[in-house]
Design an enzyme around this catalytic site. Structure first.
Site, PDB file in Angstrom:
ATOM      1  N   CYS A  21      25.563  -2.385 -51.974  1.00 47.53           N
ATOM      2  CA  CYS A  21      24.724  -3.495 -52.423  1.00 47.53           C
ATOM      3  C   CYS A  21      24.349  -4.237 -51.140  1.00 47.53           C
ATOM      4  O   CYS A  21      24.131  -3.576 -50.116  1.00 47.53           O
ATOM      5  CB  CYS A  21      25.437  -4.366 -53.463  1.00 47.53           C
ATOM      6  SG  CYS A  21      27.105  -4.895 -53.041  1.00 47.53           S
ATOM      7  N   VAL A  22      24.277  -5.518 -51.127  1.00 49.27           N
ATOM      8  CA  VAL A  22      23.901  -6.215 -49.899  1.00 49.27           C
ATOM      9  C   VAL A  22      25.081  -6.245 -48.931  1.00 49.27           C
ATOM     10  O   VAL A  22      24.995  -5.757 -47.806  1.00 49.27           O
ATOM     11  CB  VAL A  22      23.367  -7.630 -50.203  1.00 49.27           C
ATOM     12  CG1 VAL A  22      23.081  -8.389 -48.912  1.00 49.27           C
ATOM     13  CG2 VAL A  22      22.104  -7.547 -51.048  1.00 49.27           C
TER      14      VAL A  22
END
Length: 182
Positions: free
Chosen positions: A119-120
């Protein structure tokens, strides 16, 4: 009312266990054989992914600001699945849990399959999806899956995701009990 079994840890207990993890957050960690959790920066570094043998990418922050991920970006060497999840306690990640788990499982069954779930930051969305997969395909309880991941990565699914994983744990235990009764 949904009652919690005594052997299923409550969200607060899970948060305490997660908060006690003193590992440094790395760009990429192998948390289960051939399953890696990482951040968006490493996911964009195609040469490093090739060197590590990554054959599949699951991007839990698809369409997030700064995310370049799509099949065109990775080409034919790396299979890609994007899930546009928000890292919010109100976001229903359950709708993607089975799809993501199937994709991870498929990646592991592929010849020399290795998957990066990101994800981030590689802490909340990606960790929650990997935990769901470990529960669904490895028959682990949520507590056991959390312990296994925390041995290798400073993961920290948000409170809403932990509650959804707790519900999944109860659902899977119920199905297992029903199957044993038949």
């Amino acid at each position: 009312m949904n009652t919690i079994r005594s052997d299923v840890p409550c969200v607060k207990e899970l948060e305490c266990r997660i908060d006690s993890c003193r590992m440094k957050l790395n760009a990429l960690d192998e948390v289960w054989p051939n399953i890696y959790i990482g951040n968006m920066v490493v996911a964009h570094h195609k040469e490093e992914l090739r060197q590590r043998g990554i054959t599949h990418i699951l991007n839990a922050a698809h369409n997030a600001w700064g995310s370049k991920g799509n099949q065109t970006f990775y080409g034919s060497e790396i299979s890609y699945l994007g899930i546009a999840a928000e890292d919010s306690i109100d976001f229903d990640l359950r709708v993607y849990s089975h799809q993501a788990s199937e994709y991870i499982h498929k990646a592991l069954k592929a010849p020399e399959g290795e998957i990066l779930v990101h994800c981030v930051l590689g802490q909340s969305r990606s960790a929650a999806l990997v935990l769901a997969c470990m529960m669904i395909y490895q028959n682990l309880s949520l507590a056991d899956a959390v312990e296994k991941v925390l041995r290798h990565r400073a993961a920290s699914p948000n409170r809403g995701f932990l509650k959804q994983l707790q519900d999944l744990d109860l659902e899977l235990r119920h199905k297992k009990t029903q199957c044993q009764l038949l």
